[in-house]
Design a protein around this motif. Structure first.
Motif, PDB file in Angstrom:
ATOM      1  N   GLY B 206       0.894  -1.251   0.189  1.00 54.60           N
ATOM      2  CA  GLY B 206      -0.047  -0.097   0.134  1.00 54.60           C
ATOM      3  C   GLY B 206       0.892   1.258  -0.120  1.00 54.60           C
ATOM      4  O   GLY B 206       1.554   1.505   0.890  1.00 54.60           O
ATOM      5  N   LYS B 207       0.593   2.237  -0.916  1.00 56.69           N
ATOM      6  CA  LYS B 207       1.650   3.258  -1.002  1.00 56.69           C
ATOM      7  C   LYS B 207       1.299   4.366   0.036  1.00 56.69           C
ATOM      8  O   LYS B 207       0.183   4.786  -0.096  1.00 56.69           O
ATOM      9  CB  LYS B 207       1.317   3.896  -2.461  1.00 56.69           C
ATOM     10  N   THR B 208       2.141   4.645   0.562  1.00 59.88           N
ATOM     11  CA  THR B 208       2.016   5.751   1.883  1.00 59.88           C
ATOM     12  C   THR B 208       2.568   7.098   1.339  1.00 59.88           C
ATOM     13  O   THR B 208       3.177   7.019   0.212  1.00 59.88           O
ATOM     14  CB  THR B 208       2.653   5.384   3.049  1.00 59.88           C
ATOM     15  N   LYS B 209       2.147   7.986   2.026  1.00 59.30           N
ATOM     16  CA  LYS B 209       2.658   9.611   1.480  1.00 59.30           C
ATOM     17  C   LYS B 209       4.171   9.391   1.392  1.00 59.30           C
ATOM     18  O   LYS B 209       4.677  10.080   0.598  1.00 59.30           O
ATOM     19  CB  LYS B 209       2.104  10.532   2.251  1.00 59.30           C
ATOM     20  N   ASN B 210       4.723   8.919   2.398  1.00 61.91           N
ATOM     21  CA  ASN B 210       6.286   9.046   2.496  1.00 61.91           C
ATOM     22  C   ASN B 210       7.121   8.059   1.463  1.00 61.91           C
ATOM     23  O   ASN B 210       8.393   8.126   1.670  1.00 61.91           O
ATOM     24  CB  ASN B 210       6.770   8.814   3.771  1.00 61.91           C
ATOM     25  N   ARG B 211       6.601   7.480   0.452  1.00 63.52           N
ATOM     26  CA  ARG B 211       7.294   6.866  -0.267  1.00 63.52           C
ATOM     27  C   ARG B 211       6.564   6.654  -1.914  1.00 63.52           C
ATOM     28  O   ARG B 211       5.400   6.917  -1.887  1.00 63.52           O
ATOM     29  CB  ARG B 211       7.636   5.486  -0.115  1.00 63.52           C
ATOM     30  N   GLU B 212       7.622   6.353  -2.903  1.00 69.27           N
ATOM     31  CA  GLU B 212       7.054   6.202  -4.194  1.00 69.27           C
ATOM     32  C   GLU B 212       6.128   5.003  -4.265  1.00 69.27           C
ATOM     33  O   GLU B 212       6.319   4.081  -3.348  1.00 69.27           O
ATOM     34  CB  GLU B 212       8.234   6.225  -5.356  1.00 69.27           C
ATOM     35  N   ARG B 213       5.202   4.823  -5.250  1.00 64.29           N
ATOM     36  CA  ARG B 213       4.690   3.499  -5.120  1.00 64.29           C
ATOM     37  C   ARG B 213       5.498   2.348  -5.726  1.00 64.29           C
ATOM     38  O   ARG B 213       6.633   2.609  -6.447  1.00 64.29           O
ATOM     39  CB  ARG B 213       3.659   3.836  -6.408  1.00 64.29           C
ATOM     40  N   ASN B 214       5.090   1.209  -5.225  1.00 66.84           N
ATOM     41  CA  ASN B 214       5.871  -0.117  -5.482  1.00 66.84           C
ATOM     42  C   ASN B 214       5.070  -0.700  -6.793  1.00 66.84           C
ATOM     43  O   ASN B 214       3.664  -1.171  -6.771  1.00 66.84           O
ATOM     44  CB  ASN B 214       6.016  -0.724  -4.239  1.00 66.84           C
ATOM     45  N   ILE B 215       5.932  -1.133  -7.736  1.00 70.29           N
ATOM     46  CA  ILE B 215       5.493  -1.552  -8.645  1.00 70.29           C
ATOM     47  C   ILE B 215       6.244  -3.060  -9.107  1.00 70.29           C
ATOM     48  O   ILE B 215       7.419  -3.152  -9.161  1.00 70.29           O
ATOM     49  CB  ILE B 215       5.635  -1.177 -10.105  1.00 70.29           C
TER      50      ILE B 215
END
Lengths: 257, 360
Positions: B206-215
Motif C-alpha cells: 500500500g503506497k503511503t505518502k512518504n514513499r513512491e509507489r511500489n510496482i
C-alpha cells in the motif's frame, strides 16, 4: 456578463475540477477516445474519496492496460495474461485488511483467464474485479476476442465472426452472476457524463462491499476500441450503443445487499 | 527446542514449512506429493501461526497466487510433481523476472507426459536450465533425506529472500514418500507487516505518502532497459554461484574413481561406494546439494585426481552434461541410470562402475 480573464480562471477559488493525485502525470498510452482513460480516472477517484490509497493493491493485466501501473499512483502488481484474479486472491488472503482489485480486459479475463476468473468469483474472494469489454484484442492489433459480436470484423475474423466456426461471444458477467460467491455484478459504460457517474457509483459500491467483507464485486465496463474497430472515436461510441449494448445490456445483474 | 519425529519426506517438508514462518501455501493435488497439502490442511496452520493454505483451481493459478503473495513480501510457496511443475513454468518465469522470493517443491515422477507416479530425476534440465521462457535461473536444492526435506524449507526461504529469487527444491517420489527420523526446528515467527516494510521495501503493501509507489513487474518495453535488467539478473546469478554452491564429498580424498549423484541416486550410490571399497576399489561420491549453482569447481579438481567418473541419475542422463562441462574431456565421464520410475539397485551401480569405468 463581465469578462473573465485567464488569470482569474486560474485562481484557486475558481477551481471546479482537478485531476486526482492518484493518477500520475504520465501521458496515457491509450488511443484518444478510448474508455480506459476514463475508467482509470474513476477508479482512482473512488480510492481517493475513500482515502484508501495507502491500503490498496491493484493488479494489472496483459492487454492495453498492461501499463496501468504507470498511470495509477498506487502499489501495483503486473500479472501474467489472465492470472490477475489468482494474484488478487493471494494478496487479499495474506493482507485481509488491504483493498485489492484487478483491472482486466476481455481477452485477459474472458479467454485465457477464464478459469482464474470463475474460481475467484466462485470462492467469493473479497476483491473487486473491473472488466473492460471492448469486444476485441486491442494491444495486439485488433484480433477476435471471446466477446467479439457475431458477424463483427476483426483481424482474425476478417469476414466477420462466424459463430458456426468461431464460437459464440461469451457473456462472462452473466456467467459469474450465477455463482454464489459474487455479491454484486453490474455492467456499465463510460461514453457519456451520465454513464460515467453511474459507473463511478458502481465502482464505489464495489469497494464499499470489500470494506464490509461482503464478497466479490464484478464491474463490467462496456467500452469502445476505435482503433481496433477502425472507426473514429465518435463513430465507435455510436456503434457501441447500437451494437454492443443490445448484446451486452447495461445495468445491475446481481445485487445482494 | 528441537523435536524428533518419524515422518514422510512430504510431511516433514510441510511441518518444516509451518515452522519456518511461512505465510501462505497455494497448491493443487498431484501424486506423489499430495501429502504436503493434506498435512498442511490437517494441521490448521491458520490457527497455529496464521498461515494461509489454499487449494487452487489449477497449478497455473497456484503459482500465480505465489506471485501475488511474494510480491507482498510474504513467505509463500507451492509444491507439485513433474507435470504440475511444467504447468507452473510461465509463472516461475514471471516470478524470476520480477525478482520475487518464493519456494517451489518438485517431488519428481517419471515422464515425459503423464509418465508415471514413481520416482524419477528426469526434470534436471527443466530445473537448472530454465524451464520457462527467458534467461533466468532458479536456485535449486536437491535433498537426499527426509531431514533435508525439512531443513531445505527454511534454508530455501532464507536464500529466496537473500537473492529475491525463486528457490526450487528438486526432490523425487522416493524422498517424498519414505519415512525417516527427522529433527525439526522450533517455530520461527511469521513476518510482521512492519518487518515486511523494513526488510522488503519493494513489496506492495500500500503506497503511503512518504514513499513512491511500489510496482512489481517483469515488463519493460524499452529494450535497452530490459537488457540492463537482464544484466542485473545475471550479476545476481554470478553471486549465487560464488556464495551458494553446496555439495557433499564422501570418501573422495583417496578416490581413484568418482561417482557423481544427487538425491535418491546419491543414497544408493553411497551404498555402492561401500560395496566397491569392500572389494578394494577406491571410489568416492560427490553429491551436489545445489544443482544450480552446480559444484563445477570441486568436480574439475577431482577430475585431476581420478581415472574416471560415473554419473548416476534416474534419467537418460541430464546432469552428466554439467559434469562433462566441468571435467572438459580430461577423464572419461559415463552415465548410468534407469528411467520411467525405476530406482536402480546399488548392485547395478557397482556393475556399471566396473564395466563402464574401471574395466571400460
Amino acid at each position: 456578463m463581465a469578462e473573465i480573464t485567464k488569470e482569474e480562471i486560474r485562481q484557486p477559488e475558481n477551481l471546479v475540477y482537478k485531476k486526482t493525485d492518484l493518477l500520475t502525470d504520465k501521458a496515457l498510452s491509450y488511443c484518444p477516445g478510448c474508455g480506459h482513460g476514463t475508467t482509470h480516472r474513476i477508479v482512482m477517484e473512488v480510492l481517493e474519496e475513500m482515502d484508501i490509497q495507502d491500503k490498496t493493491i491493484g493488479i494489472a493485466p496483459v492487454g492495453c492496460s498492461v501499463l496501468a501501473y504507470e498511470f495509477m499512483n498506487i502499489d501495483m502488481q503486473q500479472a501474467a495474461h489472465g492470472r490477475a484474479p489468482a494474484l488478487a486472491t493471494a494478496v487479499k488472503r495474506l493482507f485481509p485488511e488491504k483493498f485489492v482489485f484487478t483491472y482486466q480486459g476481455d481477452g485477459d479475463l474472458a479467454a485465457i483467464g477464464t478459469a482464474e476468473t470463475i474460481h475467484a468469483c466462485n470462492r467469493g474472494e473479497n476483491i473487486v474485479i473491473i472488466f473492460i469489454n471492448n469486444g476485441i484484442y486491442g494491444m495486439t492489433g485488433g484480433q477476435m476476442a471471446p466477446t467479439t459480436l457475431p458477424g463483427m470484423k476483426s483481424s482474425t475474423s476478417p469476414y466477420g465472426r462466424d459463430i458456426k466456426t468461431m464460437g459464440n461471444p461469451l457473456k462472462m458477467t452473466e456467467l459469474v452472476a450465477q455463482l454464489p460467491g459474487t455479491i454484486y455484478v453490474t455492467r456499465q459504460a463510460v461514453h457519456t457524463p451520465g454513464h460515467v457517474r453511474k459507473t463511478k457509483k458502481a465502482i464505489r459500491k464495489a469497494f464499499e462491499n470489500q470494506k464490509l467483507n461482503k464478497g466479490l464485486s464484478f464491474v463490467e465496463v462496456v467500452s469502445n476500441c476505435n482503433s481496433g474497430w477502425k472507426m473514429t472515436p465518435r463513430q465507435s461510441n455510436e456503434w457501441m450503443v447500437e451494437n454492443m449494448f443490445p448484446f451486452y445490456p447495461l445495468g445491475d445483474i446481481k445485487v445482494n445487499d | 527446542m528441537k523435536e524428533l519425529r518419524l515422518m514422510k519426506g512430504n510431511e516433514a517438508f510441510a511441518e518444516a514449512v509451518i515452522r519456518s514462518g511461512a505465510d501462505g501455501y497455494f497448491g493443487y493435488p498431484i501424486t506423489p506429493q499430495s501429502e504436503v497439502m493434506e498435512y498442511l490442511m490437517a494441521e490448521k496452520p491458520q490457527e497455529r501461526t496464521g498461515m494461509v493454505v489454499l487449494q487452487a483451481e489449477s497449478e497455473v493459478a497456484a503459482i500465480n497466487m505465489v506471485y501475488g503473495g511474494a510480491a507482498c513480501g510474504k513467505r509463500v510457496l507451492t509444491s507439485s510433481s513433474s507435470p504440475g511443475i511444467s504447468l507452473k513454468q510461465e509463472g516461475i518465469s514471471y516470478i524470476a523476472g520480477a525478482e520475487l522470493p518464493c519456494l517451489i517443491l518438485n517431488v519428481v515422477r517419471g515422464g515425459p507426459g503423464l509418465g508415471t507416479i514413481q520416482p524419477s530425476q528426469s526434470d534436471y534440465f527443466q530445473s537448472t536450465k530454465g524451464g520457462g521462457h527467458g534467461d533466468y535461473k532458479l536456485l535449486v536444492l536437491a535433498p537426499s533425506s527426509v531431514q533435508e526435506m525439512a531443513d531445505f524449507a527454511k534454508l530455501g526461504f532464507d536464500l529466496a529472500f537473500k537473492y529475491r529469487n525463486p528457490v526450487l527444491i528438486l526432490s523425487d517420489g522416493a524422498i517424498g514418500q519414505m519415512m525417516e527420523k527427522v529433527e525439526l526446528d522450533e517455530q520461527r515467527p511469521r513476518f510482521t507487516e512492519d518487518e515486511i516494510i523494513k526488510n522488503t521495501p519493494w513489496a506492495t503493501t500500500g503506497k503511503t505518502k512518504n514513499r513512491e509507489r511500489n510496482i512489481i513487474t517483469s515488463l519493460d518495453l524499452d529494450s535497452s532497459k530490459q537488457e540492463l535488467h537482464n544484466r542485473v539478473l545475471q550479476a545476481k546469478y554470478r553471486e549465487m554461484e560464488k556464495h551458494e554452491t553446496r555439495y557433499e564429498a564422501i570418501s573422495c580424498d583417496d578416490a581413484e574413481y568418482l561417482i557423481v549423484a544427487y538425491g535418491t541416486s546419491a543414497r544408493l550410490s553411497q551404498k555402492a561406494v561401500d560395496m566397491l571399497r569392500a572389494e578394494g576399489h577406491k571410489v568416492g561420491l560427490l553429491r551436489p546439494i545445489t544443482l544450480y549453482p552446480f559444484p563445477t569447481e570441486i568436480i574439475a579438481k577431482l577430475a585431476d585426481q581420478v581415472k574416471g567418473i560415473l554419473t548416476v541419475e534416474m534419467s537418460a542422463g541430464q546432469m552428466i552434461e554439467d559434469v562433462r562441462l566441468a571435467v572438459g574431456c580430461r577423464v572419461k565421464v559415463e552415465h548410468f541410470g534407469r528411467m520411467g520410475g525405476i530406482i536402480p539397485s546399488p548392485t547395478e551401480v557397482v556393475e556399471a562402475l566396473k564395466n563402464q569405468i574401471i574395466g571400460g
